[in-house]
Design a protein around this motif. Structure first.
Motif, mmCIF file in Angstrom:
data_model
loop_
_atom_site.group_PDB
_atom_site.id
_atom_site.type_symbol
_atom_site.label_atom_id
_atom_site.label_comp_id
_atom_site.label_asym_id
_atom_site.label_seq_id
_atom_site.Cartn_x
_atom_site.Cartn_y
_atom_site.Cartn_z
ATOM 1 N N MET A 192 0.983 -1.225 0.062
ATOM 2 C CA MET A 192 0.054 -0.004 -0.047
ATOM 3 C C MET A 192 0.871 1.157 0.093
ATOM 4 N N ASN A 193 1.979 1.301 0.736
ATOM 5 C CA ASN A 193 2.677 2.368 0.867
ATOM 6 C C ASN A 193 3.450 2.690 -0.533
ATOM 7 N N THR A 194 4.092 1.635 -0.957
ATOM 8 C CA THR A 194 4.726 1.817 -2.102
ATOM 9 C C THR A 194 3.786 2.156 -3.496
ATOM 10 N N GLU A 195 2.647 1.712 -3.296
ATOM 11 C CA GLU A 195 1.698 2.535 -4.312
ATOM 12 C C GLU A 195 1.475 3.815 -4.239
ATOM 13 N N ILE A 196 1.490 4.303 -2.887
ATOM 14 C CA ILE A 196 1.429 5.710 -2.667
ATOM 15 C C ILE A 196 2.620 6.399 -3.183
ATOM 16 N N ARG A 197 3.933 5.930 -2.719
ATOM 17 C CA ARG A 197 5.108 6.685 -2.991
ATOM 18 C C ARG A 197 5.355 6.772 -4.572
ATOM 19 N N ASP A 198 5.176 5.548 -5.213
ATOM 20 C CA ASP A 198 5.421 5.591 -6.651
ATOM 21 C C ASP A 198 4.542 6.356 -7.710
ATOM 22 N N ARG A 199 3.481 6.693 -6.881
ATOM 23 C CA ARG A 199 2.486 7.577 -7.456
ATOM 24 C C ARG A 199 2.019 8.893 -7.049
ATOM 25 N N PRO A 200 3.199 9.910 -7.121
ATOM 26 C CA PRO A 200 3.066 11.030 -6.603
ATOM 27 C C PRO A 200 1.690 11.719 -7.162
ATOM 28 N N GLN A 201 1.072 12.436 -6.112
ATOM 29 C CA GLN A 201 -0.124 13.366 -6.447
ATOM 30 C C GLN A 201 0.098 14.718 -6.301
ATOM 31 N N ARG A 202 -0.172 15.567 -7.331
ATOM 32 C CA ARG A 202 0.492 17.050 -7.227
ATOM 33 C C ARG A 202 -0.794 17.916 -6.704
ATOM 34 N N GLY A 203 -0.351 19.104 -6.380
ATOM 35 C CA GLY A 203 -1.544 19.796 -6.159
ATOM 36 C C GLY A 203 -2.317 19.422 -4.878
ATOM 37 N N GLY A 204 -2.070 18.552 -3.865
ATOM 38 C CA GLY A 204 -2.934 18.293 -2.896
ATOM 39 C C GLY A 204 -3.884 17.239 -3.154
ATOM 40 N N THR A 205 -3.883 16.736 -4.079
ATOM 41 C CA THR A 205 -4.690 15.635 -4.618
ATOM 42 C C THR A 205 -4.485 14.254 -3.981
ATOM 43 N N THR A 206 -5.523 13.488 -3.870
ATOM 44 C CA THR A 206 -5.132 11.864 -2.979
ATOM 45 C C THR A 206 -5.371 10.940 -3.956
ATOM 46 N N LEU A 207 -4.506 9.842 -4.021
ATOM 47 C CA LEU A 207 -4.267 8.954 -4.492
ATOM 48 C C LEU A 207 -5.666 7.743 -4.281
ATOM 49 N N VAL A 208 -6.622 7.514 -5.192
ATOM 50 C CA VAL A 208 -7.393 6.370 -4.874
ATOM 51 C C VAL A 208 -7.193 5.303 -5.938
ATOM 52 N N ALA A 209 -7.160 4.196 -4.867
ATOM 53 C CA ALA A 209 -7.247 2.731 -5.673
ATOM 54 C C ALA A 209 -8.473 1.989 -5.567
ATOM 55 N N GLY A 210 -8.426 0.831 -6.344
ATOM 56 C CA GLY A 210 -9.787 0.090 -6.361
ATOM 57 C C GLY A 210 -9.292 -1.245 -6.300
ATOM 58 N N PRO A 211 -10.469 -2.298 -6.686
ATOM 59 C CA PRO A 211 -10.188 -3.626 -6.504
ATOM 60 C C PRO A 211 -8.914 -4.304 -7.348
ATOM 61 N N GLU A 212 -8.356 -3.741 -8.080
ATOM 62 C CA GLU A 212 -7.114 -4.115 -8.616
ATOM 63 C C GLU A 212 -6.354 -4.262 -7.852
ATOM 64 N N LEU A 213 -6.018 -3.281 -6.914
ATOM 65 C CA LEU A 213 -4.756 -3.096 -5.890
ATOM 66 C C LEU A 213 -5.194 -4.056 -4.781
ATOM 67 N N TRP A 214 -6.239 -4.322 -4.579
ATOM 68 C CA TRP A 214 -6.756 -5.258 -3.139
ATOM 69 C C TRP A 214 -6.459 -6.644 -3.790
ATOM 70 N N ARG A 215 -6.785 -7.079 -5.035
ATOM 71 C CA ARG A 215 -6.391 -8.428 -5.328
ATOM 72 C C ARG A 215 -5.051 -8.775 -5.532
ATOM 73 N N GLU A 216 -4.086 -7.675 -5.211
ATOM 74 C CA GLU A 216 -2.877 -8.217 -5.362
ATOM 75 C C GLU A 216 -2.272 -8.785 -3.920
ATOM 76 N N ILE A 217 -2.979 -8.554 -3.000
ATOM 77 C CA ILE A 217 -2.820 -9.046 -1.915
ATOM 78 C C ILE A 217 -3.214 -10.655 -1.835
ATOM 79 N N PRO A 218 -2.277 -11.393 -1.492
ATOM 80 C CA PRO A 218 -2.809 -12.801 -1.492
ATOM 81 C C PRO A 218 -3.624 -13.075 -0.114
ATOM 82 N N PRO A 219 -4.216 -14.197 -0.262
ATOM 83 C CA PRO A 219 -4.765 -14.671 1.113
ATOM 84 C C PRO A 219 -3.885 -15.094 1.966
#
Length: 464
Positions: free
Chosen positions: A395-422
């Motif tokens: 989760m942290n590297t997703e935020i770190r590697d996708r910098p947001q400019r102008g005070g915007t916040t990164l939003v992720a969805g199911p594609e990222l959640w599915r990367e976490i294995p059971p």
């Protein structure tokens, strides 16, 4: 062999064997089948809740990855299949852990909170019955081995027929041991086989574990059979032999374990969990202040040679979360590593305390072979922590590697959640269990050798 066969035939005709066998089989069956039923129910509950937690994680709304990290999920400790025979530390150490950002959570839901009266009395498991009641059965079978013959005058006839005292002793001991194997070993094998067939092995190497576990229980029973026969060699009457053997049972199975536990607690003090948590909080609190946060921000900007966060090639917030977590991980490794090592040191000391009581040696050996010792729980805790860190790092590297400019916040969805294995947990291998079992196995062997050695001179001097 004919001597053993003749003694075994006499033993099988003895009403005591039928009564002792019936009582032991009943106690073992009640405890074992009850534990098996609870284990099946727990396994079904874990499977259902784990599936629900996985669906909840995958079904969460689109959000910032760090919020998803705080959203978290519950993971569950799979019960060892042979916990049906010896639950060991499992009822006391917690079965489920909440995985979330920043926090090394404790395992909760301790099964002992729902324990019934029999379990609270120390007779709730198969291992409890073997540790406390089976020695009584062995004593009841062996106390009259020579004392009764001496009292009736038939020992003179046996020795007068030219049978060497050593052969007579060995034949009777072998016959009684075979009887014990029948009334103790077979029920244990049946309960263990039921547990093995009804559960997924999952890397447990069940049959080698089960056979080694049963061998340890039978060695313990053989020890008390030797104790009963040792007393019988000395006693003038069967009544005196029974009284002396029961006194030894009280000392070795009830009094000595309490004294040994007190000694271990005195010489190997417990590490205070509250103090561990207090130290962690004291070291983390300054790291969380606004001043410390501003200082880390200036250090990162200087490291990259920029003056504004928007000029960084990475997201400042994500990079700071990565580095903050690395700081916390190091603290957790140091403090909880020392805490778990302290408990392991007490476990090792407790195994050596088996020199004061064979019941303690059996307890340490039994839990280790069954896979329900504290080492297995610590392994589960660190596996959960590794899983938690993998989620936070992703989760942290997703935020770190996708910098947001102008005070915007990164939003992720199911594609990222599915990367976490059971979550998946594999037990410590059998080789590790055998290594950990070396000390209690050695101690139990010393008890057997010691009592057997005491029998040798008495057998040589055996007289009517």
């Amino acid at each position: 062999m004919r001597r053993i066969g003749a003694e075994l035939a006499l033993c099988l005709q003895d009403a005591r064997l039928r009564w002792v066998g019936a009582v032991l089989a009943l106690l073992l069956a009640v405890a074992g089948l009850g534990a098996w039923r609870d284990a099946v129910r727990y396994g079904q509950d874990v499977d259902a809740v784990t599936a629900a937690e996985r669906a909840r994680w995958l079904g969460q709304d689109a959000k910032n990855p760090h919020s998803a990290d705080h959203f978290g999920l519950w993971v569950f400790k799979p019960s060892a299949p042979l916990a049906v025979l010896d639950p060991g530390s499992e009822p006391y150490t917690g079965r489920m852990v909440r995985v979330e950002a920043h926090v090394f959570n404790d395992a909760v839901y301790r099964a002992v909170q729902e324990a019934g009266p029999l379990a609270r009395a120390g007779l709730g498991s198969v291992a409890d019955i073997v540790g406390l009641v089976v020695p009584l059965g062995a004593i009841l079978l062996g106390f009259s081995a020579f004392a009764a013959d001496r009292e009736r005058g038939t020992l003179r006839l046996a020795l007068g027929n030219g049978i060497a005292p050593g052969r007579l002793f060995a034949g009777r001991f072998a016959a009684l041991l075979i009887a014990l194997v029948l009334v103790v070993g077979l029920p244990l094998l049946g309960i263990g086989a039921l547990a093995a067939m009804s559960r997924d092995a999952g890397g447990w190497q069940l049959w080698p574990r089960l056979l080694a576990w049963i061998a340890a229980q039978l060695a313990y029973a053989a020890l008390f059979l030797l104790v009963a026969m040792l007393v019988s060699l000395r006693a003038r009457t069967a009544g005196h032999a029974l009284a002396a053997a029961l006194a030894i049972w009280v000392g070795l199975c009830i009094a000595a374990p309490r004294l040994a536990t007190t000694a271990v607690e005195a010489f190997v003090p417990a590490v205070s969990y509250r103090e561990v948590r207090a130290r962690l909080d004291a070291e983390m609190r300054p790291h969380r202040t606004a001043e410390a946060n501003d200082g880390r921000t200036r250090e990162i900007l200087a490291r990259y040679g920029v003056s504004e966060a928007d000029e960084l090639p990475v997201d400042l917030r994500g990079l700071m979360m990565v580095e903050n977590d690395d700081h916390h991980f190091a603290l957790y490794d140091r403090e909880f590593g020392a805490f778990f090592e302290g408990i392991a040191a007490r476990e090792r000391a407790f195994a050596w305390a088996g020199l004061l009581s064979p019941r303690i040696a059996l307890q340490a050996l039994s839990q280790t072979l069954a896979g329900t010792d504290f080492a297995q729980h610590a392994h589960f805790v660190w596996t959960v922590e590794a899983y938690r860190r993998s989620i936070s790092e992703r989760m942290n590297t997703e935020i770190r590697d996708r910098p947001q400019r102008g005070g915007t916040t990164l939003v992720a969805g199911p594609e990222l959640w599915r990367e976490i294995p059971p979550f998946a947990h594999a037990p410590l291998p059998l080789a590790r269990a055998l290594a950990d079992a070396a000390v209690p196995a050695l101690v139990l062997a010393l008890w057997l050798a010691g009592v057997g050695g005491l029998c040798v001179p008495l057998v040589r001097r055996l007289k009517p």
